[in-house]
Write an enzyme that holds these catalytic residues in place. Structure first.
Site, PDB file in Angstrom:
ATOM      1  N   THR A 189       8.637 -11.042  46.961  1.00 43.53           N
ATOM      2  CA  THR A 189       7.234 -10.755  46.651  1.00 43.53           C
ATOM      3  C   THR A 189       7.113  -9.803  45.472  1.00 43.53           C
ATOM      4  O   THR A 189       6.135  -9.842  44.722  1.00 43.53           O
ATOM      5  CB  THR A 189       6.548 -10.160  47.902  1.00 43.53           C
ATOM      6  OG1 THR A 189       6.518 -11.178  48.886  1.00 43.53           O
ATOM      7  CG2 THR A 189       5.146  -9.688  47.626  1.00 43.53           C
ATOM      8  N   THR A 220      11.226  -8.917  51.108  1.00 43.88           N
ATOM      9  CA  THR A 220      11.309  -8.030  52.274  1.00 43.88           C
ATOM     10  C   THR A 220      11.822  -8.753  53.523  1.00 43.88           C
ATOM     11  O   THR A 220      12.338  -8.107  54.435  1.00 43.88           O
ATOM     12  CB  THR A 220       9.924  -7.430  52.603  1.00 43.88           C
ATOM     13  OG1 THR A 220       8.998  -8.487  52.867  1.00 43.88           O
ATOM     14  CG2 THR A 220       9.410  -6.550  51.475  1.00 43.88           C
ATOM     15  N   ASP A 221      11.659 -10.091  53.560  1.00 35.72           N
ATOM     16  CA  ASP A 221      11.917 -10.805  54.820  1.00 35.72           C
ATOM     17  C   ASP A 221      13.350 -10.670  55.333  1.00 35.72           C
ATOM     18  O   ASP A 221      13.572 -10.479  56.519  1.00 35.72           O
ATOM     19  CB  ASP A 221      11.570 -12.299  54.663  1.00 35.72           C
ATOM     20  CG  ASP A 221      10.058 -12.518  54.582  1.00 35.72           C
ATOM     21  OD1 ASP A 221       9.302 -11.583  54.887  1.00 35.72           O
ATOM     22  OD2 ASP A 221       9.649 -13.636  54.222  1.00 35.72           O
TER      23      ASP A 221
HETATM   24  N1  ASP Z   1       8.572 -13.934  51.746  1.00 34.61           N
HETATM   25  C1  ASP Z   1       8.804 -12.824  50.849  1.00 34.61           C
HETATM   26  C2  ASP Z   1      10.282 -12.682  50.645  1.00 34.61           C
HETATM   27  O1  ASP Z   1      10.968 -12.204  51.524  1.00 34.61           O
HETATM   28  C3  ASP Z   1       8.208 -11.609  51.437  1.00 34.61           C
HETATM   29  C4  ASP Z   1       8.364 -10.349  50.624  1.00 34.61           C
HETATM   30  O2  ASP Z   1       9.145 -10.234  49.706  1.00 34.61           O
HETATM   31  O3  ASP Z   1       7.672  -9.391  50.998  1.00 34.61           O
HETATM   32  O4  ASP Z   1      10.794 -13.051  49.610  1.00 34.61           O
END
Ligand code: ASP
Length: 331
Positions: free
Chosen positions: A17, A97-98
């Site tokens: 993200t 973040t995932d």
């Molecule tokens: N779906 C995204 C990822 O993990 C979520 C994020 O980065 O916050 O790439």
């Protein structure tokens, strides 16, 4: 300002993200992750120029929900190679973040260097009003450029906090303050150029770790959960597919439904290793606590959540570790 004396930090971008893009600045959930390139991410943070000299590489452009073991191998090797260079003082990895906590723990156990390695991410895409990525990136580079970060293992700099890769986990689906280290708390903070550590990690990591990424394929290790009325279908299918290890996201203190327990006992007869973790998100799983590991032949994951327990189990199986409880007690 004489910038030639600043630390040289490699920024390795993988997507997420933090590199996300939406058609509308008010969108913080409907966007595409991993589309903005590393140069653009760096351009958004002019203050980086007074913190470090940056060497940038685009390793991948993915949503981290799609992280693969093959990419882990590439990333771990690239981080190690860069840190082996005299002209690199630290590495920052931008990530989604995932699965950040899984990648961070993987690097924590496989990168053999005391130089700082810091992961960061964002909860809002780069196009959002109040995007959190630029400040997180500045803070991550600030931590990586700090002498105090050396020897602390792989770190996660997020929302002004510094966490250990060992303990950090994502705890919110939407909040900008999305990461916590349950039970242990953050290692310290980073704000306005100041890096302060309040504790250190006691378990071995990086230079003291016995693990490496596999030379070839990763062993098949999967996670199954225990819950009301769970069937044995998933465990049986995994055994038929040739799984080498199963991590159980157990209820409470790693307890398992009787139906699941029977399926796992049968799986162990086929040589499958079973590690008991908890789906609770905090606390630890006691060996011989809610289940008798000695009698069952299972291993307790201790304070590792199921996703990190899976990382450690894959590395331990790769290294041919026989006494698996030892590594779960140690790392
Ligand atoms: N779906 C995204 C990822 O993990 C979520 C994020 O980065 O916050 O790439």
């Amino acid at each position: 300002m004489n910038t030639s004396s600043l630390p040289r930090i490699a920024v390795l971008a993988t997507g997420g993200t933090i590199a996300g893009q939406a058609g509308d600045a008010s969108k913080t959930a409907g966007y595409k992750a991993g589309v903005v390139g590393v140069d653009k991410l760096l351009d958004a943070v002019p203050a980086l120029g007074s913190v470090a000299r940056i060497h940038a590489e685009q390793i991948a452009s993915i949503d981290s929900k799609d992280m693969s073991a093959a990419l882990w191998t590439t990333l771990s090797r690239r981080v190690a190679a860069l840190l082996a260079q005299d002209d690199i003082d630290g590495v920052v990895v931008t990530h989604g973040t995932d699965t950040l906590e899984e990648t961070a723990y993987l690097l924590h156990l496989t990168v053999k260097s005391a130089k700082p390695v810091v992961l960061t991410a964002a909860m809002r895409p780069s196009t959002a009003l109040s995007a959190d990525g630029p400040l997180n990136l500045l803070n991550a580079v600030t931590v990586a450029a700090s002498k105090d970060a050396a020897g602390q293992g792989v770190l996660v700099a997020f929302n002004n906090q510094i966490h250990s890769a060992r303990d950090v986990t994502k705890t919110s689906t939407y909040a900008v303050d999305a990461f916590r280290s349950p039970e242990t708390g953050a290692l310290g903070f980073v704000q306005d150029g100041r890096v302060e550590f309040q504790r250190t990690v006691v378990r071995p990591h990086t230079v003291a770790s016995e693990f490496d990424v596999p030379a070839g394929q990763w062993p098949m290790v999967e996670i199954v959960a225990s819950y009301a009325d769970v069937s044995r279908v998933v465990v049986d299918a995994l055994v038929a597919a040739g799984v080498k290890g199963i991590v159980v996201a157990g209820t409470g203190n790693g307890s398992m439904h009787a139906t699941l327990t029977q399926a796992l006992v049968d799986a162990m007869k086929h040589g499958v290793v079973v590690v008991r973790a908890s789906r609770v998100g905090a606390g630890h799983v006691m060996r011989n606590g809610a289940a008798n590991d000695d009698a069952l032949g299972s291993v307790s994951a201790g304070t590792l959540n199921p996703y990190k327990a899976r990382v450690l189990l894959m590395l331990a199986l790769t290294s041919g570790v026989k006494d698996l409880q030892r590594v779960f007690d140690m790392y």
